[in-house]
Design a protein around this motif. Structure first.
Motif, PDB file in Angstrom:
ATOM      1  N   LYS A  56       1.534   6.375  -6.812  1.00 32.66           N
ATOM      2  CA  LYS A  56       0.245   7.121  -7.389  1.00 32.66           C
ATOM      3  C   LYS A  56       0.478   8.545  -7.136  1.00 32.66           C
ATOM      4  O   LYS A  56      -0.076   9.528  -8.008  1.00 32.66           O
ATOM      5  CB  LYS A  56      -0.833   6.805  -6.593  1.00 32.66           C
ATOM      6  N   HIS A  57       0.925   9.134  -6.076  1.00 26.46           N
ATOM      7  CA  HIS A  57       1.177  10.625  -6.091  1.00 26.46           C
ATOM      8  C   HIS A  57       2.654  10.792  -5.973  1.00 26.46           C
ATOM      9  O   HIS A  57       3.353  11.473  -5.158  1.00 26.46           O
ATOM     10  CB  HIS A  57       0.669  11.131  -4.349  1.00 26.46           C
TER      11      HIS A  57
ATOM     12  N   VAL B  49       0.867  -1.184   0.159  1.00 28.20           N
ATOM     13  CA  VAL B  49      -0.003   0.054  -0.230  1.00 28.20           C
ATOM     14  C   VAL B  49       0.916   1.271  -0.069  1.00 28.20           C
ATOM     15  O   VAL B  49       0.587   2.218  -0.781  1.00 28.20           O
ATOM     16  CB  VAL B  49      -0.843   0.137   1.157  1.00 28.20           C
TER      17      VAL B  49
ATOM     18  N   ARG C 217       2.426   1.746  -3.457  1.00 33.75           N
ATOM     19  CA  ARG C 217       1.269   2.154  -4.404  1.00 33.75           C
ATOM     20  C   ARG C 217       1.138   3.662  -4.115  1.00 33.75           C
ATOM     21  O   ARG C 217       0.736   4.460  -4.977  1.00 33.75           O
ATOM     22  CB  ARG C 217       0.067   1.202  -4.261  1.00 33.75           C
ATOM     23  N   ASN C 218       0.811   4.053  -2.948  1.00 28.96           N
ATOM     24  CA  ASN C 218       0.419   5.551  -2.496  1.00 28.96           C
ATOM     25  C   ASN C 218       1.780   6.366  -3.117  1.00 28.96           C
ATOM     26  O   ASN C 218       1.384   7.402  -3.628  1.00 28.96           O
ATOM     27  CB  ASN C 218       0.347   5.461  -1.134  1.00 28.96           C
TER      28      ASN C 218
END
Lengths: 816, 221
Positions: A15-16, A8, A11-12
């Motif tokens: 993603k940002h 997680v 991916r976070n």
């Protein structure tokens, strides 16, 4: 679970990308600063930590009472070592070290087979007791440390010098000629070659001469005074089990027994103290040690910069994370509904910041390696570390990164994990007032640090340029300094001067024992006509030739200068500076001329007639006020320096001419020169370094702060995108929108300037006190800083503001 | 299974209480399929949240499976919640950063189920609802109906006795909505899962076996 956290988190991060980039970059820079600075501090604390007997090794120091001012010095009379060792059984062994104090460079020559003479200049030469190698750990690669300096005319050199002289050949038992201004010229046999340790030492010796055989032999070995000739560094090895503090307590009685009476006559006093060898480098209260002490202040400044840059980066992280909370709140709500305990979520967010910190850690290691050479240059230290030290430091830095991740992540973690699912899942989310004001507070804090640094660097660079440009009272430009080391060079002075004088591009040539900007060890306690030794003033003395004063461009305020027209001036005539005249209490310079000043030596009075008074000039750096100064004329080949004042124009050609003449007269000595103005500036090396460092770190601090501000502006623009859309539909112009979005941030910056200015003023005021001659802190500095800070913030923020204001409102107002 | 007694919920606005729920008493037996209907703002969602222990009433008592919920310690209440209750939302509320598989697995993580067991449980569910092929997709790659299906599967993974659904078909078209409703009916009938749903749609409400109307925070009989 852990795997889930990590996926997680990654991916976070991916993603940002913008957010992650800003955070990782900020943290990397912060960590890099910390690493480099801690390397420096580590280096400073590692001085002399390698001596096997380090715990028992002490340097003797003395406290002098200089007209009420206490001065700690590292140098004492040579006889003191012997006397103390005889009296105190605690002292197992002693060793003395004497710097070749008159040599900024010493000439080393080796006659190779045939006519060929290899010769070059070396610095950092010392005369040392043979016992020095018993006390201190020296890494001999040739010769025997136990006997190396016992015979007269022996020398121990570094591996580097040996290589320069003999290449691959063994250096042992070869004879070289050493020409020193301090120790005279002589032939020396090499009895040892050592390789300096990787760990630094406060003794930076490149070659060490035996006391016997040199010009200083008598001075070194047979002097009996316990009060005068305070020139010797003295080291004691204490017996095992004896306590330095106990010994120190017995020293006042010793001083009283042996020197009490004489000190009373002088109306002075003296204290002795001991410093452990490992503490010497950072004992900055002790003046005139073998090498200049490291500055604790400097270390403190750098350490605070390191902590502050990392703190700024952490603050960025906190601010960006909490400003993003509206985006993460839904996730928190859902996870809680799915049964997540708060502690799970705290660990999840901490995990994300830890991962970011670890990514930053890897970048920081790379950056630190890349920038280490730059930093070494800036700090003026070569940082050499062993393999074990690398491992240790790497571990420490890893820990530092983890701690950074925890600190940066703690607040966002606790804040984000506190959301109530019922509220956030309805989509009714707004940052509470306290969070917003905390975020503002953090931004202000960041900018206060940056603004203080900006003000500091502006003031430091003002002071530095003042130091460069201040009129020193003599001509410092276009002055070429040529050192005269050997007897040959000294005796060639007259012919060299005559030849150079005949050259059109050379205005004037002078010779002297010293010149402004380098240390001058000679001072005399003199009193004026009608007074006595009790009211003596300390006068710095230098011997010059009949054209030196003219060459430096000193002006006679009263009387006259030395010149070829008055050869009788060698007969104890003196020229004082204005400060000297004033200190002696002459009513005016005119009245001083024709009077005399004198000193007493062993009951006899030595009198000097004043023939002239020159304007005050800075023979020392601008940290210290001008002191009384006296010039004496000498007409013998003893000058240490030739100074040539040359015309502006082709410096290269002029130097070539001088070199040719030099080579003709001194075929076996390399031609070396320096420029007087540059030599003078060398006194400010520490300040230049400080200035350079602060400038760099200011830029870094601003950079990190701006990264954070940029991030915040981005999110603020995103959050207000609906508002911007509505305002645009209602007819707001782009510029009014930009102003609307930028205004809040600019307010914060202005508040920061207001808070930072007094802090910066105070710090810089304190720093400027270390200079006797200094710039004023003017209001312009603060105006300039305000302008700079506002401009920097504006550029950072307005980029996002303009982007938001230019977006088509239709896009912003559409709901899903 | 659920006994709500004299539940009040109010907010203070300008010193005067605004009532969301006014004296609601409700008993729901195990195996029921209850639909709560009523206009916007009548307190449906608040009632559901109170049943789901996400919210607390201002007054009143709540017994769940014989336990006095609001007199339990926070930790015990969490345990009760984790063991027996699953939530389904109108907006699905899947975690965007996680795949279908991971979304379904998440509640098990929080319950401390061992890795191998988790794998088996998630695998079973994927099979049963025929979404094995979608297990590695992210929510944004699915249609609304598929997302809600994942939402329901996620709620079911921990084998809850009660499913609370807040307008589960609100964002779906009628075909997708009907499929979800049929799924609920099937779960209710075949597995005895108690279902409480909030809905605006008479048609969806009819899938259940009991309907209550809420108006201005009061149950209308």
């Amino acid at each position: 679970m852990l795997k889930n956290y990590i996926t997680v988190a990654f991916r976070n991060l991916m993603k940002h990308k913008g957010f992650s980039f800003i955070n990782v970059l900020g943290l990397s820079i912060g960590l890099t600063c910390c690493m480099l600075i801690s390397l420096y501090i580590y280096h400073e604390y590692s001085y002399d930590s390698y001596h096997a007997k380090g715990e028992r090794l002490y340097q003797l120091g003395a406290v002098f009472n200089n007209e009420g001012e206490l001065e700690h010095r590292a140098t004492v009379p040579s006889a003191l070592a012997v006397a103390l060792q005889q009296e105190f059984p605690e002292i197992e062994e002693s060793a003395r070290l004497l710097s070749l104090f008159r040599d900024d460079k010493t000439l080393l020559q080796y006659q190779e087979s045939g006519e060929n003479v290899k010769s070059f200049y070396e610095s950092k030469g010392y005369v040392a007791d043979p016992s020095l190698f018993k006390l201190l750990a020296y890494n001999f690669i040739e010769g025997d440390p136990a006997t190396a300096l016992q015979n007269p005319n022996t020398v121990v050199v570094t591996e580097e010098i040996a290589e320069k002289l003999f290449g691959e050949e063994s250096a042992l038992n070869k004879t070289i000629r050493i020409s020193s201004n301090t120790n005279g010229d002589g032939d020396y046999t090499i009895t040892g070659v050592f390789r300096p340790h990787n760990v630094p030492s406060h003794i930076d010796a490149r070659f060490l001469l035996s006391p016997r055989g040199g010009g200083l032999e008598n001075f070194f070995l047979n002097s009996t005074t316990l009060l005068n000739n305070n020139m010797f560094f003295t080291y004691f090895l204490l017996k095992e089990g004896s306590d330095a503090q106990q010994l120190e307590k017995k020293l006042p009685a010793f001083v009283e027994r042996h020197m009490g009476e004489e000190l009373k006559n002088r109306g002075s006093d003296r204290q002795l103290f001991l410093t452990n060898i490992e503490d010497i480098h950072l004992a900055s209260e002790i003046e005139g040690n073998v090498t200049p002490a490291g500055s604790l202040t400097y270390i403190r400044i750098l350490a605070s910069i390191a902590v502050l840059t990392l703190l700024i980066a952490c603050i960025n992280f906190m601010n960006l994370s909490t400003s993003r909370s509206s985006k993460r709140s839904r996730e928190v709500g859902v996870r809680k509904v799915l049964g997540a305990e708060r502690s799970f979520l705290i660990w999840q967010f901490l995990g994300e910041s830890l991962i970011m910190a670890l990514v930053a850690f890897i970048f920081a290691i790379v950056l630190a390696v890349v920038f280490l050479p730059v930093f070494e240059q800036l700090s003026g230290r070569d940082i050499i570390l062993s393999f074990q030290q690398h491992g240790f430091l790497l571990g420490v830095y890893f820990l530092l990164a983890i701690i950074t991740g925890f600190i940066a992540g703690s607040y966002p973690a606790f804040y984000l994990s506190s959301f109530k699912p019922v509220q956030v899942l309805k989509g009714r989310f707004s940052s509470s007032l306290s969070v917003v004001s905390l975020r503002k507070g953090l931004v202000i804090f960041q900018f206060v640090i940056s603004v203080v640094l900006i003000i500091a660097s502006v003031i430091i660079s003002n002071q530095m340029s003042y130091l460069r440009s201040k009129d020193l009272g003599f001509i410092k430009d276009q002055q070429i300094v040529i050192p005269l080391r050997s007897e040959t060079a000294k005796s060639s002075y007259a012919s060299l001067k005559a030849q150079l004088n005949s050259h059109t591009s050379i205005r004037s040539v002078g010779g002297s024992l010293n010149y402004p900007g380098i240390s001058n060890p000679t001072d005399w306690l003199m009193y004026k006509e009608g007074s006595s030794a009790q009211n003596a003033e300390s006068v710095v003395i230098t011997h010059v030739d009949d054209s030196f004063l003219q060459t430096l461009g000193l002006k006679a305020v009263a009387g006259r200068l030395f010149s070829p027209d008055f050869p009788a001036d060698t007969n104890n005539h003196i020229i004082l500076n204005e400060k000297g005249v004033a200190e002696f209490g002459f009513p005016s310079a005119e009245e001083a001329v024709g009077s005399w000043v004198a000193f007493d030596w062993e009951g006899e009075q030595y009198r000097f007639d004043i023939v002239g008074v020159v304007n005050d000039f800075h023979f020392k750096d601008l940290r210290v006020p001008i002191q009384p100064f006296g010039f004496l004329l000498v007409n013998a080949p003893i000058y240490n320096y030739l100074i040539a004042h040359v015309n502006q124009g082709n410096m290269g050609q002029t130097l070539q001419v001088i070199e040719e003449r030099w080579n003709a007269l001194n075929p076996n000595e390399p031609f070396e020169y320096s420029f007087l103005d540059q030599d003078f500036q060398k006194n400010y090396e520490a300040e230049s370094r400080l200035a350079g460092m602060i400038r760099y770190f200011t830029i870094i601090a601003i950079l990190i702060s701006c990264l954070g501000l940029f991030g915040l502006a981005t999110f603020s623009a995103e959050q207000r995108i609906k508002e911007i859309g509505i305002r645009k539909v209602l007819g707001a112009s782009v510029s009014s929108l930009v102003a609307l979005l930028s205004k809040d941030f600019l307010k914060l910056v202005v508040v920061s300037v207001v808070l930072a200015s007094p802090i910066a003023w105070y710090i810089m005021h304190e720093w400027l006190q270390t200079f006797a001659y200094r710039v004023d802190i003017s209001w312009q500095v603060f105006a300039l800083t305000t302008f700079l800070a506002v401009m920097i913030a504006l550029v950072t923020v307005s980029f996002q503001a303009i982007k938001a204001a230019l977006t088509n409102p239709v896009k912003n107002l559409r709901t899903e | 299974m659920i006994q709500l007694q004299n539940i009040f919920k109010w907010y203070n606005t300008a010193n005067r209480p605004t009532f969301i729920l006014k004296d609601v008493s409700l008993t729901i037996d195990e195996g029921a399929f209850l639909s709560i209907m009523g206009p916007s703002g009548s307190g449906k969602t608040t009632l559901l949240n109170i049943m789901g222990m996400l919210d607390q009433p201002s007054e009143g008592s709540y017994h769940f499976m014989g336990q006095d919920v609001f007199n339990l310690k926070e930790k015990q209440r969490k345990e009760l919640y984790k063991q027996y209750i699953g939530f389904v939302f109108q907006a699905y509320h899947l975690l965007d950063e996680l795949t279908v598989y991971e979304n379904i697995e998440t509640p098990l993580l929080y319950q401390g189920v061992k890795s191998a067991e988790r794998k088996a449980m998630v695998g079973d569910m994927l099979d049963r609802f025929r979404i094995v092929g979608k297990k590695d997709l992210f929510p944004s790659q699915l249609s609304g109906g598929q997302q809600q299906l994942v939402g329901v599967v996620r709620a079911l993974i921990s084998k809850p006795k009660l499913i609370l659904a807040d307008e589960p078909t609100g964002n779906l078209n009628s075909t997708q909505g009907e499929e979800i409703m049929q799924l609920f009916q099937q779960l209710n009938k075949e597995e005895g899962v108690t279902i409480v749903q909030v809905t605006h749609s008479e048609k969806n409400a009819a899938f259940g076996n009991r309907i209550i109307q809420l108006l201005d925070g009061q149950v209308q009989d």
